[in-house]
Design an enzyme around this catalytic site. Structure first.
Site, short mmCIF file in Angstrom:
data_model
loop_
_atom_site.label_atom_id
_atom_site.label_comp_id
_atom_site.label_asym_id
_atom_site.label_seq_id
_atom_site.Cartn_x
_atom_site.Cartn_y
_atom_site.Cartn_z
N CYS A 82 13.03 -104.42 -27.35
CA CYS A 82 13.44 -103.05 -27.52
C CYS A 82 12.16 -102.04 -26.82
O CYS A 82 12.78 -101.22 -26.04
CB CYS A 82 13.78 -102.69 -29.02
SG CYS A 82 13.78 -100.98 -29.42
N CYS A 123 15.95 -101.04 -25.29
CA CYS A 123 16.21 -99.66 -25.67
C CYS A 123 15.41 -98.63 -25.30
O CYS A 123 15.87 -97.53 -24.58
CB CYS A 123 16.09 -99.57 -27.32
SG CYS A 123 16.66 -101.01 -28.20
N GLU A 134 25.76 -98.96 -19.34
CA GLU A 134 24.38 -98.27 -19.40
C GLU A 134 23.62 -98.19 -18.00
O GLU A 134 23.25 -96.96 -17.53
CB GLU A 134 23.47 -98.62 -20.20
CG GLU A 134 24.11 -98.43 -22.00
CD GLU A 134 23.10 -98.73 -23.08
OE1 GLU A 134 22.22 -99.53 -22.77
OE2 GLU A 134 23.36 -98.37 -24.00
N HIS A 164 30.28 -74.38 -36.33
CA HIS A 164 30.96 -73.74 -35.47
C HIS A 164 30.03 -73.13 -34.47
O HIS A 164 29.05 -72.31 -34.88
CB HIS A 164 31.93 -72.92 -35.71
CG HIS A 164 32.92 -72.43 -34.87
ND1 HIS A 164 33.88 -73.24 -34.16
CD2 HIS A 164 32.98 -71.08 -33.96
CE1 HIS A 164 34.20 -72.53 -33.07
NE2 HIS A 164 34.08 -71.39 -33.10
P1 NDP Z 1 27.64 -107.90 -24.04
O1 NDP Z 1 27.91 -109.10 -24.93
O2 NDP Z 1 27.62 -106.53 -24.81
O3 NDP Z 1 28.62 -107.79 -22.58
C1 NDP Z 1 28.74 -109.11 -21.93
C2 NDP Z 1 29.51 -108.66 -20.78
O4 NDP Z 1 29.47 -109.64 -19.72
C3 NDP Z 1 30.98 -108.59 -21.46
O5 NDP Z 1 31.49 -107.96 -20.67
C4 NDP Z 1 31.24 -110.14 -20.92
O6 NDP Z 1 32.60 -110.19 -20.72
C5 NDP Z 1 30.52 -110.37 -19.80
N1 NDP Z 1 30.57 -111.80 -19.51
C6 NDP Z 1 29.91 -112.63 -20.53
N2 NDP Z 1 29.93 -114.03 -19.69
C7 NDP Z 1 30.24 -113.87 -18.63
C8 NDP Z 1 30.31 -114.78 -17.52
N3 NDP Z 1 29.97 -116.04 -17.58
N4 NDP Z 1 30.73 -114.17 -16.26
C9 NDP Z 1 31.18 -112.79 -16.24
N5 NDP Z 1 31.12 -111.88 -17.18
C10 NDP Z 1 30.55 -112.49 -18.42
O7 NDP Z 1 26.07 -108.11 -23.65
P2 NDP Z 1 25.05 -107.26 -22.89
O8 NDP Z 1 24.27 -108.21 -21.82
O9 NDP Z 1 25.50 -105.99 -22.19
O10 NDP Z 1 24.10 -106.92 -23.92
C11 NDP Z 1 23.56 -107.86 -25.07
C12 NDP Z 1 23.41 -107.33 -26.39
O11 NDP Z 1 22.33 -106.55 -26.36
C13 NDP Z 1 24.63 -106.72 -26.98
O12 NDP Z 1 25.58 -107.47 -27.54
C14 NDP Z 1 23.93 -105.76 -27.84
O13 NDP Z 1 23.79 -106.21 -28.99
C15 NDP Z 1 22.71 -105.52 -27.49
N6 NDP Z 1 22.37 -104.16 -26.54
C16 NDP Z 1 22.66 -103.03 -27.40
C17 NDP Z 1 22.58 -101.83 -26.92
C18 NDP Z 1 22.57 -100.49 -27.48
O14 NDP Z 1 22.74 -100.48 -28.81
N7 NDP Z 1 22.84 -99.22 -27.05
C19 NDP Z 1 22.03 -101.67 -25.40
C20 NDP Z 1 21.98 -103.12 -24.70
C21 NDP Z 1 22.14 -103.99 -25.38
P3 NDP Z 1 33.72 -110.56 -22.13
O15 NDP Z 1 34.00 -109.17 -22.68
O16 NDP Z 1 34.90 -111.12 -21.41
O17 NDP Z 1 33.14 -111.53 -22.93
#
Ligand code: NDP
Length: 455
Positions: A43, A48, A181, A435
Protein backbone atom coordinates in the site's frame (compact mmCIF):
# COMPACT_ATOMS: atom_id res chain seq x y z
CA UNK A 1 13.83 -17.67 30.98
CA UNK A 2 11.26 -17.19 28.21
CA UNK A 3 10.75 -20.23 26.03
CA UNK A 4 10.98 -18.18 22.82
CA UNK A 5 12.96 -15.13 21.73
CA UNK A 6 9.70 -13.28 21.01
CA UNK A 7 5.99 -13.62 21.69
CA UNK A 8 5.28 -12.72 18.07
CA UNK A 9 7.25 -12.62 14.85
CA UNK A 10 5.44 -11.01 11.94
CA UNK A 11 6.74 -11.91 8.49
CA UNK A 12 6.04 -8.94 6.24
CA UNK A 13 5.86 -5.31 7.38
CA UNK A 14 2.95 -4.16 5.22
CA UNK A 15 -0.33 -2.68 6.38
CA UNK A 16 -1.62 -5.76 8.24
CA UNK A 17 1.73 -6.83 9.67
CA UNK A 18 2.69 -3.37 10.91
CA UNK A 19 -0.67 -2.78 12.59
CA UNK A 20 -0.63 -6.18 14.29
CA UNK A 21 3.00 -5.78 15.41
CA UNK A 22 2.63 -2.28 16.80
CA UNK A 23 -0.57 -3.00 18.70
CA UNK A 24 0.70 -6.33 20.05
CA UNK A 25 3.88 -4.64 21.28
CA UNK A 26 1.76 -1.87 22.78
CA UNK A 27 -0.14 -4.50 24.76
CA UNK A 28 3.13 -5.75 26.18
CA UNK A 29 4.12 -8.43 23.66
CA UNK A 30 7.76 -8.93 22.71
CA UNK A 31 7.48 -8.47 18.95
CA UNK A 32 9.76 -8.60 15.91
CA UNK A 33 8.81 -7.89 12.31
CA UNK A 34 10.70 -9.30 9.34
CA UNK A 35 10.86 -7.28 6.12
CA UNK A 36 13.01 -7.88 3.07
CA UNK A 37 12.01 -4.75 1.19
CA UNK A 38 10.75 -1.40 2.44
CA UNK A 39 8.71 -1.12 5.62
CA UNK A 40 5.18 -0.09 4.66
CA UNK A 41 4.51 -2.84 2.14
CA UNK A 42 2.42 -2.74 -1.00
CA UNK A 43 0.00 0.00 0.00
CA UNK A 44 2.57 2.53 1.07
CA UNK A 45 5.47 1.68 -1.23
CA UNK A 46 3.99 0.14 -4.41
CA UNK A 47 0.25 0.64 -4.31
CA UNK A 48 -2.40 2.93 -2.88
CA UNK A 49 -0.18 5.80 -1.74
CA UNK A 50 2.10 6.31 -4.77
CA UNK A 51 -0.83 5.58 -7.10
CA UNK A 52 -3.00 8.21 -5.42
CA UNK A 53 -0.20 10.78 -5.62
CA UNK A 54 0.00 10.17 -9.37
CA UNK A 55 -3.80 10.38 -9.59
CA UNK A 56 -3.67 13.80 -7.90
CA UNK A 57 -1.07 14.83 -10.47
CA UNK A 58 -3.26 13.58 -13.30
CA UNK A 59 -6.32 15.56 -12.15
CA UNK A 60 -4.65 18.85 -13.06
CA UNK A 61 -5.13 18.07 -16.75
CA UNK A 62 -8.91 18.39 -16.32
CA UNK A 63 -8.58 21.31 -13.92
CA UNK A 64 -6.58 23.33 -16.46
CA UNK A 65 -9.11 22.55 -19.19
CA UNK A 66 -12.11 23.33 -17.00
CA UNK A 67 -10.65 26.63 -15.80
CA UNK A 68 -11.43 28.42 -19.08
CA UNK A 69 -15.17 28.18 -18.42
CA UNK A 70 -14.62 30.19 -15.24
CA UNK A 71 -12.76 32.99 -16.95
CA UNK A 72 -9.20 31.79 -16.53
CA UNK A 73 -6.63 31.98 -19.25
CA UNK A 74 -4.28 29.18 -18.48
CA UNK A 75 -2.03 29.31 -21.53
CA UNK A 76 0.23 26.52 -22.58
CA UNK A 77 0.70 23.84 -19.97
CA UNK A 78 3.15 21.00 -19.93
CA UNK A 79 3.89 18.19 -17.54
CA UNK A 80 7.20 16.86 -16.27
CA UNK A 81 6.77 13.14 -15.51
CA UNK A 82 10.22 12.92 -13.95
CA UNK A 83 9.39 15.71 -11.51
CA UNK A 84 6.18 13.97 -10.43
CA UNK A 85 7.95 10.63 -9.92
CA UNK A 86 10.73 12.35 -7.94
CA UNK A 87 8.20 14.17 -5.72
CA UNK A 88 6.35 10.92 -5.14
CA UNK A 89 9.61 9.13 -4.25
CA UNK A 90 10.50 11.84 -1.76
CA UNK A 91 7.16 11.36 -0.02
CA UNK A 92 7.65 7.57 0.07
CA UNK A 93 11.09 8.07 1.67
CA UNK A 94 9.46 10.26 4.30
CA UNK A 95 6.76 7.69 4.97
CA UNK A 96 9.31 4.92 5.25
CA UNK A 97 11.07 6.88 7.98
CA UNK A 98 7.74 7.39 9.74
CA UNK A 99 7.18 3.63 9.71
CA UNK A 100 10.69 2.97 11.07
CA UNK A 101 10.04 5.48 13.83
CA UNK A 102 6.68 3.89 14.66
CA UNK A 103 8.37 0.51 15.08
CA UNK A 104 11.05 2.02 17.28
CA UNK A 105 8.57 3.94 19.42
CA UNK A 106 6.34 0.94 19.94
CA UNK A 107 9.24 -1.38 20.73
CA UNK A 108 8.98 -3.64 17.67
CA UNK A 109 12.36 -5.03 16.54
CA UNK A 110 12.86 -4.88 12.79
CA UNK A 111 14.64 -7.91 11.33
CA UNK A 112 15.79 -6.94 7.85
CA UNK A 113 16.03 -9.70 5.27
CA UNK A 114 14.05 -12.54 3.75
CA UNK A 115 12.23 -14.53 6.42
CA UNK A 116 11.85 -18.30 6.06
CA UNK A 117 10.09 -20.56 8.53
CA UNK A 118 12.41 -23.42 9.43
CA UNK A 119 9.83 -24.88 11.81
CA UNK A 120 6.49 -23.58 13.11
CA UNK A 121 8.18 -21.51 15.80
CA UNK A 122 11.42 -20.49 14.06
CA UNK A 123 12.11 -17.88 11.41
CA UNK A 124 15.50 -17.67 9.69
CA UNK A 125 16.49 -14.16 8.62
CA UNK A 126 19.86 -13.18 7.12
CA UNK A 127 21.66 -16.21 8.49
CA UNK A 128 20.23 -16.04 12.02
CA UNK A 129 17.35 -17.94 13.62
CA UNK A 130 14.69 -16.32 15.78
CA UNK A 131 11.96 -18.13 17.68
CA UNK A 132 8.48 -16.97 18.64
CA UNK A 133 5.39 -18.31 20.31
CA UNK A 134 3.19 -17.00 17.49
CA UNK A 135 4.01 -16.34 13.86
CA UNK A 136 1.92 -13.91 11.81
CA UNK A 137 2.24 -14.07 8.03
CA UNK A 138 1.50 -10.77 6.33
CA UNK A 139 3.55 -10.99 3.15
CA UNK A 140 0.86 -9.65 0.82
CA UNK A 141 0.60 -10.35 -2.87
CA UNK A 142 2.49 -9.78 -6.09
CA UNK A 143 1.27 -8.95 -9.61
CA UNK A 144 0.33 -11.96 -11.68
CA UNK A 145 1.24 -11.92 -15.38
CA UNK A 146 -0.06 -14.80 -17.48
CA UNK A 147 2.41 -16.95 -19.36
CA UNK A 148 2.33 -15.48 -22.86
CA UNK A 149 5.19 -15.36 -25.39
CA UNK A 150 7.05 -12.13 -24.67
CA UNK A 151 5.96 -11.94 -21.04
CA UNK A 152 9.44 -10.65 -20.16
CA UNK A 153 8.69 -7.42 -22.05
CA UNK A 154 5.76 -6.48 -19.84
CA UNK A 155 5.63 -4.18 -16.85
CA UNK A 156 3.25 -4.26 -13.90
CA UNK A 157 2.07 -1.55 -11.52
CA UNK A 158 5.38 -1.98 -9.66
CA UNK A 159 7.40 -0.68 -12.60
CA UNK A 160 4.70 1.70 -13.88
CA UNK A 161 5.15 3.81 -10.76
CA UNK A 162 8.83 4.32 -11.50
CA UNK A 163 9.04 4.65 -15.29
CA UNK A 164 11.85 6.93 -16.36
CA UNK A 165 9.68 8.44 -19.08
CA UNK A 166 5.99 8.83 -19.70
CA UNK A 167 5.15 6.30 -22.44
CA UNK A 168 3.92 7.87 -25.66
CA UNK A 169 1.58 4.92 -26.15
CA UNK A 170 0.78 2.26 -23.55
CA UNK A 171 -1.29 -0.89 -23.82
CA UNK A 172 -2.80 -1.96 -20.50
CA UNK A 173 -4.08 -5.52 -20.20
CA UNK A 174 -6.86 -6.10 -17.65
CA UNK A 175 -10.00 -4.21 -16.71
CA UNK A 176 -9.83 -4.14 -12.92
CA UNK A 177 -8.87 -1.53 -10.33
CA UNK A 178 -5.22 -1.24 -11.26
CA UNK A 179 -5.63 -1.29 -15.04
CA UNK A 180 -8.21 1.48 -15.05
CA UNK A 181 -6.54 3.65 -12.44
CA UNK A 182 -3.28 3.64 -14.41
CA UNK A 183 -5.16 4.13 -17.69
CA UNK A 184 -6.53 7.36 -16.21
CA UNK A 185 -3.15 8.51 -14.94
CA UNK A 186 -1.32 7.91 -18.22
CA UNK A 187 -4.10 9.35 -20.38
CA UNK A 188 -4.39 12.54 -18.36
CA UNK A 189 -0.63 13.07 -18.41
CA UNK A 190 -0.50 12.75 -22.18
CA UNK A 191 -0.07 9.10 -23.22
CA UNK A 192 -2.19 7.35 -25.82
CA UNK A 193 -3.87 4.55 -23.87
CA UNK A 194 -5.40 1.29 -25.03
CA UNK A 195 -7.01 -1.05 -22.50
CA UNK A 196 -7.54 -4.65 -23.45
CA UNK A 197 -10.04 -6.85 -21.59
CA UNK A 198 -10.68 -10.52 -22.14
CA UNK A 199 -14.46 -10.28 -21.62
CA UNK A 200 -17.13 -7.82 -22.67
CA UNK A 201 -16.90 -5.81 -19.49
CA UNK A 202 -14.53 -3.83 -17.32
CA UNK A 203 -14.73 -3.86 -13.51
CA UNK A 204 -16.37 -7.28 -13.44
CA UNK A 205 -18.11 -7.80 -10.11
CA UNK A 206 -19.11 -4.14 -9.77
CA UNK A 207 -22.71 -3.02 -10.32
CA UNK A 208 -23.55 -2.98 -14.03
CA UNK A 209 -24.44 0.72 -13.93
CA UNK A 210 -21.00 1.44 -12.49
CA UNK A 211 -19.30 -0.59 -15.23
CA UNK A 212 -21.36 1.08 -17.94
CA UNK A 213 -20.80 4.61 -16.65
CA UNK A 214 -17.07 4.15 -16.15
CA UNK A 215 -16.72 2.66 -19.65
CA UNK A 216 -18.53 5.60 -21.18
CA UNK A 217 -16.57 8.20 -19.27
CA UNK A 218 -13.18 6.60 -19.96
CA UNK A 219 -14.01 6.31 -23.64
CA UNK A 220 -15.11 9.95 -23.71
CA UNK A 221 -11.66 10.82 -22.42
CA UNK A 222 -10.13 8.99 -25.35
CA UNK A 223 -9.10 5.76 -23.64
CA UNK A 224 -9.71 2.95 -26.14
CA UNK A 225 -11.21 -0.15 -24.54
CA UNK A 226 -10.85 -3.35 -26.56
CA UNK A 227 -13.32 -5.95 -25.34
CA UNK A 228 -13.30 -9.74 -25.78
CA UNK A 229 -9.68 -9.51 -26.71
CA UNK A 230 -6.47 -11.26 -25.63
CA UNK A 231 -2.77 -10.83 -26.26
CA UNK A 232 -1.14 -13.63 -28.22
CA UNK A 233 2.47 -12.50 -28.16
CA UNK A 234 4.75 -9.53 -27.55
CA UNK A 235 8.02 -8.85 -29.36
CA UNK A 236 10.55 -6.13 -28.81
CA UNK A 237 11.42 -4.22 -31.97
CA UNK A 238 14.77 -2.71 -32.94
CA UNK A 239 13.44 0.80 -32.27
CA UNK A 240 12.70 -0.14 -28.64
CA UNK A 241 8.94 -0.29 -29.14
CA UNK A 242 6.85 -3.43 -28.69
CA UNK A 243 4.84 -5.27 -31.27
CA UNK A 244 1.78 -6.84 -29.67
CA UNK A 245 -0.25 -9.40 -31.56
CA UNK A 246 -3.84 -9.57 -30.32
CA UNK A 247 -6.54 -12.17 -30.78
CA UNK A 248 -8.16 -10.80 -33.83
CA UNK A 249 -4.86 -10.87 -35.67
CA UNK A 250 -4.06 -7.19 -35.61
CA UNK A 251 -0.73 -5.79 -34.49
CA UNK A 252 -0.36 -2.93 -32.04
CA UNK A 253 2.91 -1.01 -31.79
CA UNK A 254 3.32 0.53 -28.36
CA UNK A 255 5.99 1.94 -26.05
CA UNK A 256 4.96 -0.09 -23.00
CA UNK A 257 2.78 -3.10 -22.27
CA UNK A 258 1.44 -3.12 -18.74
CA UNK A 259 -0.30 -6.13 -17.22
CA UNK A 260 -2.81 -5.54 -14.43
CA UNK A 261 -4.35 -8.98 -14.41
CA UNK A 262 -4.68 -9.55 -10.69
CA UNK A 263 -2.31 -10.36 -7.88
CA UNK A 264 -1.27 -13.65 -6.29
CA UNK A 265 -0.39 -14.26 -2.64
CA UNK A 266 3.34 -14.09 -1.95
CA UNK A 267 3.58 -17.46 -0.25
CA UNK A 268 6.38 -19.15 -2.20
CA UNK A 269 9.79 -19.63 -0.62
CA UNK A 270 8.97 -18.72 2.96
CA UNK A 271 8.73 -22.24 4.37
CA UNK A 272 4.95 -22.38 4.72
CA UNK A 273 4.50 -25.75 2.98
CA UNK A 274 7.35 -27.22 5.04
CA UNK A 275 5.73 -25.96 8.23
CA UNK A 276 2.51 -27.72 7.18
CA UNK A 277 0.45 -24.55 6.58
CA UNK A 278 -2.57 -25.23 4.34
CA UNK A 279 -2.97 -23.02 1.30
CA UNK A 280 -5.71 -22.85 -1.33
CA UNK A 281 -5.24 -23.41 -5.07
CA UNK A 282 -4.21 -19.75 -5.53
CA UNK A 283 -1.52 -20.13 -2.86
CA UNK A 284 -3.36 -18.10 -0.22
CA UNK A 285 -3.02 -19.06 3.43
CA UNK A 286 -6.32 -20.54 4.57
CA UNK A 287 -7.34 -19.02 7.91
CA UNK A 288 -10.37 -19.11 10.17
CA UNK A 289 -12.29 -16.14 11.55
CA UNK A 290 -9.48 -15.62 14.11
CA UNK A 291 -6.90 -15.38 11.29
CA UNK A 292 -5.49 -18.72 12.45
CA UNK A 293 -4.11 -21.22 9.92
CA UNK A 294 -4.37 -24.98 10.34
CA UNK A 295 -1.07 -24.81 12.28
CA UNK A 296 -2.10 -23.65 15.73
CA UNK A 297 0.50 -20.93 16.31
CA UNK A 298 0.67 -19.61 12.72
CA UNK A 299 -1.69 -16.82 11.67
CA UNK A 300 -2.09 -14.69 8.56
CA UNK A 301 -3.66 -11.33 7.70
CA UNK A 302 -4.06 -9.20 4.60
CA UNK A 303 -3.75 -10.02 0.90
CA UNK A 304 -1.81 -13.23 1.62
CA UNK A 305 -5.13 -14.69 2.76
CA UNK A 306 -6.93 -13.48 -0.41
CA UNK A 307 -10.16 -12.57 1.38
CA UNK A 308 -10.98 -8.91 0.74
CA UNK A 309 -7.76 -7.48 -0.67
CA UNK A 310 -7.93 -3.92 0.56
CA UNK A 311 -5.57 -2.03 2.86
CA UNK A 312 -8.16 -1.05 5.49
CA UNK A 313 -9.25 -4.69 5.69
CA UNK A 314 -5.64 -5.80 6.31
CA UNK A 315 -5.25 -3.07 8.94
CA UNK A 316 -8.35 -4.26 10.74
CA UNK A 317 -7.36 -7.91 10.49
CA UNK A 318 -4.08 -6.89 12.14
CA UNK A 319 -6.01 -5.01 14.79
CA UNK A 320 -8.38 -7.84 15.69
CA UNK A 321 -5.43 -10.25 15.80
CA UNK A 322 -3.62 -8.03 18.33
CA UNK A 323 -6.79 -7.44 20.37
CA UNK A 324 -7.57 -11.13 20.50
CA UNK A 325 -4.16 -12.55 21.29
CA UNK A 326 -2.36 -9.71 23.05
CA UNK A 327 -5.13 -7.76 24.78
CA UNK A 328 -7.36 -10.60 25.91
CA UNK A 329 -10.20 -8.98 23.93
CA UNK A 330 -11.40 -11.60 21.41
CA UNK A 331 -12.60 -9.92 18.21
CA UNK A 332 -13.44 -10.98 14.70
CA UNK A 333 -13.94 -8.78 11.68
CA UNK A 334 -17.32 -8.16 10.06
CA UNK A 335 -16.76 -8.36 6.30
CA UNK A 336 -20.18 -7.01 5.31
CA UNK A 337 -20.64 -3.59 3.74
CA UNK A 338 -16.96 -2.86 3.19
CA UNK A 339 -16.82 0.25 1.04
CA UNK A 340 -14.25 0.55 -1.70
CA UNK A 341 -13.18 2.96 -4.39
CA UNK A 342 -11.59 2.91 -7.79
CA UNK A 343 -9.51 6.01 -8.42
CA UNK A 344 -10.38 6.32 -12.05
CA UNK A 345 -11.34 9.66 -13.56
CA UNK A 346 -14.15 10.02 -12.64
CA UNK A 347 -13.82 7.99 -9.45
CA UNK A 348 -16.00 5.12 -8.29
CA UNK A 349 -17.27 4.67 -4.75
CA UNK A 350 -19.29 1.69 -3.73
CA UNK A 351 -20.67 0.02 -0.62
CA UNK A 352 -22.94 -2.95 -0.14
CA UNK A 353 -24.60 -5.13 -2.73
CA UNK A 354 -24.64 -4.65 -6.45
CA UNK A 355 -28.03 -4.91 -8.13
CA UNK A 356 -27.01 -8.32 -9.44
CA UNK A 357 -26.12 -9.59 -5.96
CA UNK A 358 -29.22 -8.10 -4.35
CA UNK A 359 -31.62 -9.63 -6.85
CA UNK A 360 -30.46 -13.14 -5.90
CA UNK A 361 -32.14 -13.03 -2.47
CA UNK A 362 -34.25 -9.88 -2.39
CA UNK A 363 -37.07 -8.14 -4.14
CA UNK A 364 -35.51 -4.78 -4.77
CA UNK A 365 -36.38 -1.23 -5.59
CA UNK A 366 -33.72 0.56 -7.60
CA UNK A 367 -33.07 4.30 -7.61
CA UNK A 368 -30.75 5.69 -10.25
CA UNK A 369 -29.81 9.27 -10.96
CA UNK A 370 -27.59 10.56 -13.74
CA UNK A 371 -26.80 14.23 -13.97
CA UNK A 372 -24.22 16.82 -14.88
CA UNK A 373 -22.28 18.25 -11.94
CA UNK A 374 -22.93 21.95 -11.38
CA UNK A 375 -19.26 22.69 -12.04
CA UNK A 376 -19.57 21.37 -15.57
CA UNK A 377 -22.43 23.69 -16.47
CA UNK A 378 -19.69 26.32 -16.77
CA UNK A 379 -16.68 24.17 -17.59
CA UNK A 380 -18.60 22.61 -20.47
CA UNK A 381 -17.13 19.18 -19.73
CA UNK A 382 -19.37 16.42 -21.00
CA UNK A 383 -19.24 14.24 -17.89
CA UNK A 384 -22.14 12.67 -16.02
CA UNK A 385 -22.41 11.59 -12.39
CA UNK A 386 -24.19 8.30 -11.72
CA UNK A 387 -25.68 7.49 -8.33
CA UNK A 388 -27.59 4.37 -7.46
CA UNK A 389 -29.38 3.07 -4.38
CA UNK A 390 -30.53 -0.51 -4.04
CA UNK A 391 -33.33 -1.06 -1.52
CA UNK A 392 -34.91 -4.22 -0.16
CA UNK A 393 -38.60 -3.75 -0.99
CA UNK A 394 -39.87 -5.69 2.00
CA UNK A 395 -37.81 -4.14 4.81
CA UNK A 396 -36.96 -0.82 3.10
CA UNK A 397 -33.34 -1.42 4.11
CA UNK A 398 -30.69 0.09 1.84
CA UNK A 399 -28.62 -2.79 0.50
CA UNK A 400 -26.14 -0.92 -1.65
CA UNK A 401 -25.03 2.54 -2.77
CA UNK A 402 -22.90 3.16 -5.83
CA UNK A 403 -21.52 6.33 -7.33
CA UNK A 404 -19.40 7.29 -10.29
CA UNK A 405 -18.29 10.90 -10.19
CA UNK A 406 -15.82 13.27 -8.62
CA UNK A 407 -15.32 12.70 -4.89
CA UNK A 408 -17.45 9.56 -4.87
CA UNK A 409 -15.10 7.75 -2.45
CA UNK A 410 -15.52 10.67 -0.02
CA UNK A 411 -19.31 10.51 -0.35
CA UNK A 412 -19.56 6.74 -0.09
CA UNK A 413 -17.41 6.59 3.06
CA UNK A 414 -20.18 8.42 4.94
CA UNK A 415 -22.91 6.26 3.46
CA UNK A 416 -20.97 3.17 4.54
CA UNK A 417 -21.67 4.19 8.15
CA UNK A 418 -25.38 4.42 7.35
CA UNK A 419 -25.38 0.95 5.79
CA UNK A 420 -23.45 -0.44 8.75
CA UNK A 421 -26.24 0.93 10.96
CA UNK A 422 -28.86 -0.76 8.78
CA UNK A 423 -30.34 2.47 7.40
CA UNK A 424 -33.63 2.34 5.52
CA UNK A 425 -34.59 4.29 2.43
CA UNK A 426 -37.08 6.22 4.59
CA UNK A 427 -34.19 7.32 6.79
CA UNK A 428 -32.21 8.39 3.72
CA UNK A 429 -35.30 10.38 2.64
CA UNK A 430 -35.65 11.94 6.10
CA UNK A 431 -32.07 13.20 5.94
CA UNK A 432 -31.73 16.82 4.87
CA UNK A 433 -29.26 17.32 2.06
CA UNK A 434 -26.35 19.75 1.89
CA UNK A 435 -26.92 22.22 -0.90
CA UNK A 436 -25.50 22.62 -3.44
CA UNK A 437 -23.60 19.33 -3.56
CA UNK A 438 -23.75 16.23 -5.69
CA UNK A 439 -24.01 14.11 -2.54
CA UNK A 440 -27.44 15.53 -1.65
CA UNK A 441 -28.84 13.48 -4.52
CA UNK A 442 -28.42 10.40 -2.33
CA UNK A 443 -31.08 11.76 0.05
CA UNK A 444 -33.41 13.21 -2.57
CA UNK A 445 -33.97 10.32 -4.97
CA UNK A 446 -37.72 9.72 -4.68
CA UNK A 447 -38.72 7.71 -7.74
CA UNK A 448 -37.70 4.10 -8.12
CA UNK A 449 -36.85 2.85 -11.59
CA UNK A 450 -40.33 1.86 -12.86
CA UNK A 451 -41.10 -1.80 -12.32
CA UNK A 452 -37.69 -2.40 -10.75
CA UNK A 453 -39.37 -4.60 -8.15
CA UNK A 454 -41.06 -6.71 -10.80
CA UNK A 455 -38.03 -7.77 -12.87
P1 NDP B 1 -8.55 -7.22 -10.43
O1 NDP B 1 -8.86 -8.57 -9.96
O2 NDP B 1 -9.31 -6.06 -9.94
O3 NDP B 1 -8.67 -7.19 -12.02
C1 NDP B 1 -7.96 -8.09 -12.81
C2 NDP B 1 -8.31 -7.87 -14.26
O4 NDP B 1 -7.48 -8.66 -15.06
C3 NDP B 1 -9.75 -8.25 -14.58
O5 NDP B 1 -10.23 -7.38 -15.56
C4 NDP B 1 -9.56 -9.66 -15.14
O6 NDP B 1 -10.54 -10.02 -16.06
C5 NDP B 1 -8.26 -9.53 -15.87
N1 NDP B 1 -7.54 -10.78 -16.01
C6 NDP B 1 -7.27 -11.70 -15.06
N2 NDP B 1 -6.54 -12.71 -15.56
C7 NDP B 1 -6.34 -12.42 -16.87
C8 NDP B 1 -5.66 -13.08 -17.93
N3 NDP B 1 -5.07 -14.24 -17.73
N4 NDP B 1 -5.67 -12.49 -19.15
C9 NDP B 1 -6.30 -11.31 -19.36
N5 NDP B 1 -6.95 -10.64 -18.38
C10 NDP B 1 -6.97 -11.20 -17.17
O7 NDP B 1 -6.98 -7.07 -10.17
P2 NDP B 1 -6.01 -5.81 -10.15
O8 NDP B 1 -4.71 -6.34 -10.60
O9 NDP B 1 -6.59 -4.65 -10.85
O10 NDP B 1 -5.94 -5.46 -8.61
C11 NDP B 1 -5.61 -6.45 -7.64
C12 NDP B 1 -6.30 -6.19 -6.35
O11 NDP B 1 -5.70 -5.08 -5.73
C13 NDP B 1 -7.77 -5.81 -6.49
O12 NDP B 1 -8.62 -6.92 -6.51
C14 NDP B 1 -8.00 -4.96 -5.29
O13 NDP B 1 -8.39 -5.79 -4.24
C15 NDP B 1 -6.66 -4.35 -5.00
N6 NDP B 1 -6.62 -2.95 -5.41
C16 NDP B 1 -7.48 -2.06 -4.83
C17 NDP B 1 -7.46 -0.75 -5.20
C18 NDP B 1 -8.40 0.21 -4.58
O14 NDP B 1 -9.00 -0.11 -3.56
N7 NDP B 1 -8.60 1.39 -5.17
C19 NDP B 1 -6.54 -0.24 -6.20
C20 NDP B 1 -5.71 -1.26 -6.77
C21 NDP B 1 -5.76 -2.56 -6.37
P3 NDP B 1 -11.92 -10.75 -15.64
O15 NDP B 1 -12.82 -9.67 -15.19
O16 NDP B 1 -12.35 -11.43 -16.87
O17 NDP B 1 -11.55 -11.71 -14.54
Amino acid sequence: MAKFDYDLITIGAGSGGVRASRLSAGYGGRVAAVEESRVGGTCVMRGCVPKKLLVYGAHYADHFEDAAGFGWTVGDVSHDWGALVAAKDKELDRLEQVYHRMFKDSGVSLLEGHGVLSDPHTVDVAGKSYTADKILVGVGGWPFVPDIPGREHTITSNEALDLKELPGHILIVGGGYIALEFAGIFKALGSKVDVLVRTGTILRGFDHDVCGTVSEELEKKGIAIHRDCAVRSIEKRDDGKFSVMVDHGEEMIVDQVMYATGRNPNTKGIGLEEAGVAMNDKGAVVVDEWNRSNVENIFAVGDVTDRVNLTPVALNEGRVFAETFFNNNPMTLDYTNIASAVFTQPTVGTVGMTEEQARKDHTVKIYVSRFKAMKHTLSGRDERIMMKIIVDKESDKVLGCHMVGDDSPEVIQGLAVALKCGATKAQFDATIGIHPTAAEEFVTMRDAVPDSADV
